[in-house]
Design an enzyme around this catalytic site. Sequence first.
Site, PDB file in Angstrom:
ATOM      1  N   GLU A  95       0.823  -1.203   0.000  1.00 11.02           N
ATOM      2  CA  GLU A  95       0.000   0.000   0.000  1.00 11.02           C
ATOM      3  C   GLU A  95       0.859   1.256   0.000  1.00 11.02           C
ATOM      4  O   GLU A  95       2.002   1.236   0.436  1.00 11.02           O
ATOM      5  CB  GLU A  95      -0.876   0.023   1.261  1.00 11.02           C
ATOM      6  CG  GLU A  95      -1.866  -1.115   1.277  1.00 11.02           C
ATOM      7  CD  GLU A  95      -2.597  -1.259   2.605  1.00 11.02           C
ATOM      8  OE1 GLU A  95      -3.652  -1.883   2.607  1.00 11.02           O
ATOM      9  OE2 GLU A  95      -2.109  -0.739   3.626  1.00 11.02           O
ATOM     10  N   CYS A 112       3.600   8.551   0.694  1.00 13.42           N
ATOM     11  CA  CYS A 112       4.304   7.642   1.592  1.00 13.42           C
ATOM     12  C   CYS A 112       4.312   6.270   0.913  1.00 13.42           C
ATOM     13  O   CYS A 112       3.244   5.705   0.673  1.00 13.42           O
ATOM     14  CB  CYS A 112       3.506   7.634   2.898  1.00 13.42           C
ATOM     15  SG  CYS A 112       4.068   6.475   4.121  1.00 13.42           S
ATOM     16  N   CYS A 119       7.293  -6.621   7.156  1.00  7.82           N
ATOM     17  CA  CYS A 119       8.513  -6.081   7.753  1.00  7.82           C
ATOM     18  C   CYS A 119       9.077  -7.103   8.735  1.00  7.82           C
ATOM     19  O   CYS A 119       8.325  -7.848   9.362  1.00  7.82           O
ATOM     20  CB  CYS A 119       8.214  -4.772   8.485  1.00  7.82           C
ATOM     21  SG  CYS A 119       9.670  -3.968   9.195  1.00  7.82           S
ATOM     22  N   CYS A 123       8.270  -4.267  15.412  1.00 12.48           N
ATOM     23  CA  CYS A 123       7.857  -3.235  16.371  1.00 12.48           C
ATOM     24  C   CYS A 123       6.466  -3.612  16.895  1.00 12.48           C
ATOM     25  O   CYS A 123       5.564  -3.917  16.107  1.00 12.48           O
ATOM     26  CB  CYS A 123       7.817  -1.866  15.691  1.00 12.48           C
ATOM     27  SG  CYS A 123       9.439  -1.310  15.111  1.00 12.48           S
ATOM     28  N   CYS A 126       3.116  -1.761  15.651  1.00  9.37           N
ATOM     29  CA  CYS A 126       2.994  -1.455  14.228  1.00  9.37           C
ATOM     30  C   CYS A 126       2.157  -2.498  13.503  1.00  9.37           C
ATOM     31  O   CYS A 126       2.361  -3.704  13.662  1.00  9.37           O
ATOM     32  CB  CYS A 126       4.387  -1.377  13.611  1.00  9.37           C
ATOM     33  SG  CYS A 126       4.362  -1.147  11.818  1.00  9.37           S
ATOM     34  N   CYS A 340      -0.341   7.059   7.405  1.00  9.63           N
ATOM     35  CA  CYS A 340       1.020   6.620   7.145  1.00  9.63           C
ATOM     36  C   CYS A 340       1.564   6.038   8.454  1.00  9.63           C
ATOM     37  O   CYS A 340       1.359   6.588   9.511  1.00  9.63           O
ATOM     38  CB  CYS A 340       1.826   7.834   6.727  1.00  9.63           C
ATOM     39  SG  CYS A 340       3.426   7.471   6.093  1.00  9.63           S
TER      40      CYS A 340
HETATM   41  N1  SAH Z   1      10.542   1.025   9.157  1.00 15.35           N
HETATM   42  C1  SAH Z   1      10.614   2.440   8.980  1.00 15.35           C
HETATM   43  C2  SAH Z   1       9.516   3.022   8.106  1.00 15.35           C
HETATM   44  C3  SAH Z   1       8.117   2.488   8.299  1.00 15.35           C
HETATM   45  S1  SAH Z   1       7.265   2.967   9.780  1.00 15.35           S
HETATM   46  C4  SAH Z   1      10.641   3.135  10.334  1.00 15.35           C
HETATM   47  O1  SAH Z   1      10.490   2.465  11.354  1.00 15.35           O
HETATM   48  O2  SAH Z   1      10.841   4.341  10.386  1.00 15.35           O
HETATM   49  C5  SAH Z   1       6.997   4.691   9.588  1.00 15.35           C
HETATM   50  C6  SAH Z   1       6.689   5.409  10.879  1.00 15.35           C
HETATM   51  O3  SAH Z   1       5.399   5.061  11.351  1.00 15.35           O
HETATM   52  C7  SAH Z   1       7.650   5.096  12.022  1.00 15.35           C
HETATM   53  O4  SAH Z   1       8.047   6.286  12.647  1.00 15.35           O
HETATM   54  C8  SAH Z   1       6.809   4.281  12.979  1.00 15.35           C
HETATM   55  O5  SAH Z   1       7.257   4.444  14.295  1.00 15.35           O
HETATM   56  C9  SAH Z   1       5.432   4.858  12.746  1.00 15.35           C
HETATM   57  N2  SAH Z   1       4.319   3.992  13.107  1.00 15.35           N
HETATM   58  C10 SAH Z   1       4.213   2.670  12.907  1.00 15.35           C
HETATM   59  N3  SAH Z   1       3.025   2.216  13.357  1.00 15.35           N
HETATM   60  C11 SAH Z   1       2.360   3.296  13.823  1.00 15.35           C
HETATM   61  C12 SAH Z   1       1.067   3.490  14.418  1.00 15.35           C
HETATM   62  N4  SAH Z   1       0.233   2.493  14.591  1.00 15.35           N
HETATM   63  N5  SAH Z   1       0.734   4.748  14.783  1.00 15.35           N
HETATM   64  C13 SAH Z   1       1.565   5.783  14.567  1.00 15.35           C
HETATM   65  N6  SAH Z   1       2.779   5.663  14.028  1.00 15.35           N
HETATM   66  C14 SAH Z   1       3.183   4.433  13.664  1.00 15.35           C
END
Ligand code: SAH
Length: 364
Positions: A95, A112, A119, A123, A126, A340
Amino acid sequence: MDLRSLSIAELRERVARAGEPPFRAEQLFRWLHGPGAGGMGSVRIPLAPSTVPRALRDAFLAEAPLVPLVPDGSVASVDGTRKFRFRTHDDRVVESVLIPDDKQERSKLTLCISCQVGCAWGCTFCATATMGFGRNLTAGEMVEQLYWAMESVGQKPTNVVFMGMGEPLHNFDQVTRALSIIEHPWGAGLSPRRLTVSTAGVVSGMDMLGRVRPLPNLAISLNATTDEVRDQIMPINRRWRIASLLAAARRFPLGHHRRITFEYVLFAGVNDSDVDAARLPRLLSGIPSKVNLIPWNPVPGLPFSRPSEARVLAFQNRVRRPDLPVYVRTPRGDDSAAACGQLAARIDEAGPERVAFGLVGHLS
Ligand code: SAH
């Protein structure tokens, strides 16, 4: 390697090997990435007009077939954010999200994009992480997300951020290829200052990215001020601790007037205390930085909650310094789960039917 992932230099090599005149490389690149490339997405690619003779295009395609994305619906939310879903040639789902008009900058249109299916880094907050790791996307599949967005809204995004599904520095080669293609004046021609690579903290990759020219912007998802908390929410922290992450940020060769963006997702009761707010600017001192506070976007089934608006603002005020701008990134596209950083193909839970989205428009 698919044709759309090749650099100019590689196209030149292939053109020379084919015994064709050098200008064919530019023609091929323009055909693959130039104005109108949006209209070349997936099914229509072989039919797109080009100055390159059909037989020659076919010969190149035979050697390096395209791996097109097939648009699989888009969904718009009330704030204008629009999410696009694609199917890959091997039937995976990725997406991207188009986010218009920040309040600060009226004409901003940020795309984005995703760089991996799923991934690997796990995390715990996420949505993408819940899918596990599928595979790397090719550069061609990344730039195609841009071309589809351009075609869909009839406008070129002003900014492209690698903040969708996946960890860009875990797919370094293809992401840097995609950057160089997006920057090229024969292609979309976006300035490297408008391109941002966001990492969960792959320190080895940050050092490699620091050697890439032109240098894109770097964003680091910090999300905690202690190793104890970061270990819990970002398992990557067990490999690269906060101190080594920030050391890598310090040695990142920033140009004049450029800053590293630190993303800090706020979770109620986890990382949003006054003590965290006091620690954060201390951690970043000496690094030209700005902070994006992102109130967590709820992901069903995950054990976090978003702090109140008052808490978010209090946190912002405590972190802010004259030389440390702090912005709150209000979750966008909330109503359609389009934000995003919250990308995960819901199709996995919902089965192959498009039941997870209220589709507002079907591409193609
Ligand atoms: N792997 C990379 C890029 C993808 S995540 C990274 O970690 O930066 C992009 C951003 O979205 C990251 O800052 C992550 O912390 C944030 N993110 C992921 N899940 C989220 C959620 N449920 N709510 C808000 N931000 C989130």
